[in-house]
Design an enzyme around this catalytic site. Structure first.
Site, PDB file in Angstrom:
ATOM      1  N   CYS A   1       3.818   0.428  -2.827  1.00 24.42           N
ATOM      2  CA  CYS A   1       3.446   1.852  -2.747  1.00 24.42           C
ATOM      3  C   CYS A   1       4.079   2.506  -1.536  1.00 24.42           C
ATOM      4  O   CYS A   1       4.353   3.705  -1.539  1.00 24.42           O
ATOM      5  CB  CYS A   1       1.941   2.019  -2.591  1.00 24.42           C
ATOM      6  SG  CYS A   1       0.977   1.372  -3.927  1.00 24.42           S
TER       7      CYS A   1
ATOM      8  N   ASP B   1       2.851   0.419 -11.126  1.00 25.37           N
ATOM      9  CA  ASP B   1       3.287  -0.540 -10.094  1.00 25.37           C
ATOM     10  C   ASP B   1       2.132  -1.387  -9.543  1.00 25.37           C
ATOM     11  O   ASP B   1       2.336  -2.214  -8.662  1.00 25.37           O
ATOM     12  CB  ASP B   1       4.083   0.139  -8.974  1.00 25.37           C
ATOM     13  CG  ASP B   1       3.264   1.052  -8.072  1.00 25.37           C
ATOM     14  OD1 ASP B   1       2.028   1.131  -8.227  1.00 25.37           O
ATOM     15  OD2 ASP B   1       3.884   1.701  -7.195  1.00 25.37           O
TER      16      ASP B   1
ATOM     17  N   GLY C   1     -12.013   8.438   0.120  1.00 23.69           N
ATOM     18  CA  GLY C   1     -12.609   8.220  -1.207  1.00 23.69           C
ATOM     19  C   GLY C   1     -12.215   9.305  -2.189  1.00 23.69           C
ATOM     20  O   GLY C   1     -13.036   9.763  -2.988  1.00 23.69           O
ATOM     21  N   LEU C   2     -10.950   9.670  -2.152  1.00 24.29           N
ATOM     22  CA  LEU C   2     -10.522  10.858  -2.898  1.00 24.29           C
ATOM     23  C   LEU C   2      -9.915  10.562  -4.263  1.00 24.29           C
ATOM     24  O   LEU C   2      -9.659  11.480  -5.032  1.00 24.29           O
ATOM     25  CB  LEU C   2      -9.477  11.628  -2.059  1.00 24.29           C
ATOM     26  CG  LEU C   2      -9.955  12.139  -0.695  1.00 24.29           C
ATOM     27  CD1 LEU C   2      -8.783  12.723   0.094  1.00 24.29           C
ATOM     28  CD2 LEU C   2     -11.051  13.186  -0.878  1.00 24.29           C
ATOM     29  N   SER C   3      -9.654   9.279  -4.557  1.00 26.71           N
ATOM     30  CA  SER C   3      -8.855   8.966  -5.743  1.00 26.71           C
ATOM     31  C   SER C   3      -9.669   8.291  -6.833  1.00 26.71           C
ATOM     32  O   SER C   3      -9.835   7.060  -6.826  1.00 26.71           O
ATOM     33  CB  SER C   3      -7.675   8.063  -5.353  1.00 26.71           C
ATOM     34  OG  SER C   3      -6.597   8.822  -4.909  1.00 26.71           O
TER      35      SER C   3
ATOM     36  N   HIS D   1      -1.491   3.288 -11.321  1.00 23.54           N
ATOM     37  CA  HIS D   1      -0.045   3.428 -11.504  1.00 23.54           C
ATOM     38  C   HIS D   1       0.457   2.119 -12.115  1.00 23.54           C
ATOM     39  O   HIS D   1      -0.123   1.056 -11.864  1.00 23.54           O
ATOM     40  CB  HIS D   1       0.687   3.612 -10.161  1.00 23.54           C
ATOM     41  CG  HIS D   1       0.401   4.912  -9.472  1.00 23.54           C
ATOM     42  ND1 HIS D   1       0.068   4.996  -8.145  1.00 23.54           N
ATOM     43  CD2 HIS D   1       0.417   6.184  -9.932  1.00 23.54           C
ATOM     44  CE1 HIS D   1      -0.113   6.264  -7.800  1.00 23.54           C
ATOM     45  NE2 HIS D   1       0.091   7.006  -8.874  1.00 23.54           N
TER      46      HIS D   1
ATOM     47  N   GLU E   1       3.878  11.007 -11.309  1.00 25.69           N
ATOM     48  CA  GLU E   1       3.552  10.293 -10.067  1.00 25.69           C
ATOM     49  C   GLU E   1       4.769   9.561  -9.499  1.00 25.69           C
ATOM     50  O   GLU E   1       4.649   8.629  -8.697  1.00 25.69           O
ATOM     51  CB  GLU E   1       2.384   9.329 -10.306  1.00 25.69           C
ATOM     52  CG  GLU E   1       1.115  10.032 -10.774  1.00 25.69           C
ATOM     53  CD  GLU E   1       0.150  10.477  -9.652  1.00 25.69           C
ATOM     54  OE1 GLU E   1       0.018   9.784  -8.637  1.00 25.69           O
ATOM     55  OE2 GLU E   1      -0.493  11.546  -9.819  1.00 25.69           O
TER      56      GLU E   1
ATOM     57  N   ASN F   1      -8.978   4.665  -8.502  1.00 19.02           N
ATOM     58  CA  ASN F   1      -8.370   3.772  -7.512  1.00 19.02           C
ATOM     59  C   ASN F   1      -9.540   3.052  -6.838  1.00 19.02           C
ATOM     60  O   ASN F   1     -10.266   3.629  -6.031  1.00 19.02           O
ATOM     61  CB  ASN F   1      -7.561   4.634  -6.536  1.00 19.02           C
ATOM     62  CG  ASN F   1      -7.062   3.871  -5.310  1.00 19.02           C
ATOM     63  OD1 ASN F   1      -7.548   2.786  -5.001  1.00 19.02           O
ATOM     64  ND2 ASN F   1      -6.105   4.465  -4.620  1.00 19.02           N
ATOM     65  N   LEU F   2      -9.739   1.786  -7.230  1.00 20.39           N
ATOM     66  CA  LEU F   2     -10.965   1.085  -6.823  1.00 20.39           C
ATOM     67  C   LEU F   2     -11.048   0.893  -5.319  1.00 20.39           C
ATOM     68  O   LEU F   2     -12.128   1.014  -4.725  1.00 20.39           O
ATOM     69  CB  LEU F   2     -11.044  -0.278  -7.532  1.00 20.39           C
ATOM     70  CG  LEU F   2     -11.015  -0.229  -9.073  1.00 20.39           C
ATOM     71  CD1 LEU F   2     -11.126  -1.637  -9.651  1.00 20.39           C
ATOM     72  CD2 LEU F   2     -12.128   0.653  -9.622  1.00 20.39           C
ATOM     73  N   ALA F   3      -9.920   0.610  -4.678  1.00 20.15           N
ATOM     74  CA  ALA F   3      -9.948   0.393  -3.228  1.00 20.15           C
ATOM     75  C   ALA F   3     -10.367   1.671  -2.516  1.00 20.15           C
ATOM     76  O   ALA F   3     -11.174   1.646  -1.585  1.00 20.15           O
ATOM     77  CB  ALA F   3      -8.580  -0.069  -2.738  1.00 20.15           C
TER      78      ALA F   3
ATOM     79  N   ARG G   1      -2.325   9.151 -14.974  1.00 18.93           N
ATOM     80  CA  ARG G   1      -1.695  10.128 -14.083  1.00 18.93           C
ATOM     81  C   ARG G   1      -0.254  10.489 -14.454  1.00 18.93           C
ATOM     82  O   ARG G   1       0.401  11.250 -13.736  1.00 18.93           O
ATOM     83  CB  ARG G   1      -1.692   9.592 -12.654  1.00 18.93           C
ATOM     84  CG  ARG G   1      -3.055   9.349 -12.063  1.00 18.93           C
ATOM     85  CD  ARG G   1      -2.904   9.309 -10.556  1.00 18.93           C
ATOM     86  NE  ARG G   1      -3.930   8.553  -9.878  1.00 18.93           N
ATOM     87  CZ  ARG G   1      -3.916   8.336  -8.576  1.00 18.93           C
ATOM     88  NH1 ARG G   1      -2.920   8.806  -7.837  1.00 18.93           N
ATOM     89  NH2 ARG G   1      -4.874   7.648  -7.997  1.00 18.93           N
TER      90      ARG G   1
END
Ligand code: SUG
Length: 439
Positions: free
Chosen positions: A367, A248, A20-22, A246, A174, A25-27, A210
């Site tokens: 990714c 992508d 849960g570090l990002s 990102h 990134e 980033n929903l996922a 980012r």
């Protein structure tokens, strides 16, 4: 000049976990704290590589980085034996321990930005390691990533490996996740699209942007691209705030085709016009824009439709989209894909792959790979151990089956035995890749 695209996938490490570090980033946020399965994750990644190899494409890998990152923990004031460092960090700074244990180097689209020799002033293949300065757990990747790239692309007659840009938010970079190369064919001069979310010095509301324009321009300059070949486009704030951390996540391009969501760019018409102008005399751009009315932005982000690999498969006249199985499970994206391939557009087939372990941290098929367009001579000059064959994939899978856990909960990071397991597993993988020098 004849050249082929080699996809360098990140070999997923034994430390794959849901930290849960990002932010943005929903996922990553939604699956924080869940139990991961590193063995399944790595096997899924290797099966994706096998699929492409069997289709006749060249496939490479980048090894996982050494984790936990003891340097980071020591920088934070922890000391003593490895065991003591882990025990103290687990007790006093559990989030930092998660950061030190992140397996995020698997997403090699963020490892570097790559410009093939057909595009560069000195005729060499240029790679710039990404500083990944926005997220702490990712900002510590670049020294080891640079070492991997230097070991693989060591022959400076062919390759120029650039160190990461300065570690400051004005230079936030990134890598290839915000970069698309378009061309008539891989070996021909191309047009390079750099997508950024903010200007240097600009602060934006909502989820972090980012990539800065300054970073993108700096990479393009360092690679010796001619200004006419490089197009800079701003990612839409709406896309970033909806979870497209990102470009992508909402756009992929290959050959003469750009496949993107209506909400991907701040100025869609301007971006397409700039790309078409840059492509003039080289190829005719084929934009495939997916309207929000057909695929809502939320579905695009949840399913990761655009985080697909868009590939020229040998023997197929139209491009193949290698998409995550989540795009098949989501009604709007599946139905869109059915219409896409039955039209007479540039994308002729969709192949769904299961990379769910990675997807649950926000990393789809695109990714997981860094695209490196290489001439035959460059391919012969790079480190051969990282170029995949079925036998090498079998050997890597055997290491994974033998050394990786099939369950990893956040609390398990406190177990000092895990650090030893990770080191031994990585050493065995490096042996298969003939890269023991990185151990
Ligand atoms: O940087 N996830 C990665 C996913 C990177 C996806 N790459 C591309 N779109 N090219 C990131 O957000 C989650 C790690 C965690 O929460 O444990 C993470 O780092």
């Amino acid at each position: 000049m004849s050249a082929a695209e080699v996809n360098f996938d990140g070999l997923i490490g034994p430390n794959h976990n849901y930290g849960g570090l990002s932010d943005g980033n929903l996922a990553s946020a939604n699956n924080a704290g869940d139990i991961s399965n590193p063995r399944e994750a790595a096997l899924q990644g290797l099966e994706k590589m096998r699929l492409l190899l069997r289709a006749g494409l060249a496939q490479g890998v980048l090894p996982p980085l050494p984790r936990p990152n003891f340097d980071l923990l020591v920088s934070a004031g922890f000391g003593g034996s490895d065991r003591q460092i882990i025990e103290q960090a687990a007790a006093q700074a559990p989030r930092l321990l998660k950061v030190a244990y992140s397996a995020s180097s698997m997403w090699t689209a963020n490892a570097a930005t790559v410009s093939p020799c057909a595009d560069t002033e000195d005729g060499r293949l240029h790679l710039t390691a990404a500083n990944l300065s926005t997220m702490l757990h990712r900002s510590v990747e670049h020294p080891d990533t640079t070492a991997s790239l230097q070991a693989i692309f060591s022959d400076d007659r062919y390759f120029a490996v650039h160190a990461a840009l300065p570690m400051h938010s004005d230079f936030a970079d990134e890598g290839a996740a915000n970069h698309v190369r378009l061309c008539a064919e891989h070996g021909a001069p191309g047009v390079e699209l750099f997508v950024y979310g903010r200007d240097a010095g600009e602060s934006v509301a909502g989820f972090p942007a980012r990539q800065t324009r300054l970073a993108a321009e700096s990479v393009a300059r360092g690679h010796g691209l001619t200004p006419a070949q490089a197009v800079f486009a701003r990612q839409s704030r709406a896309a970033i705030n909806a979870g497209a951390f990102h470009n992508d996540v909402v756009c992929v391009g290959a050959a003469d085709t750009l496949f993107f969501h209506e909400a991907a760019f701040e100025d869609t018409a301007g971006t397409i016009a700039a790309l078409s102008a840059a492509a003039e005399g080289l190829f005719e751009l084929k934009p495939v824009m997916v309207p929000a009315a057909e695929v809502p932005l939320e579905d695009a982000i949840r399913s990761y439709l655009f985080n697909s690999q868009l590939l020229v498969f040998p023997g197929e006249s139209r491009l193949v989209l290698v998409a995550p199985s989540e795009a098949q499970d989501t009604t709007s994206t599946r139905e869109y894909c059915e219409r896409l391939v039955s039209s007479n557009g540039p994308i002729g087939r969709v192949e769904y792959v299961d990379v769910r372990q990675s997807m649950r941290n926000g990393g789809g098929p695109a990714c997981l790979r860094l695209r490196v367009v290489m001439t035959d001579a460059e391919r012969a000059a790079c480190h051969q151990g990282v170029l995949m064959t079925e036998e090498k994939i079998d050997a890597l899978q055997a290491v994974v089956r033998k050394t990786y856990r099939d369950q990893l909960a956040p609390g398990d990071l406190a177990d000092p035995a895990l650090a030893d397991e990770c080191r031994l597993a990585r050493e065995s993988l490096l042996r298969v890749l003939d890269l023991e020098e990185l151990a």
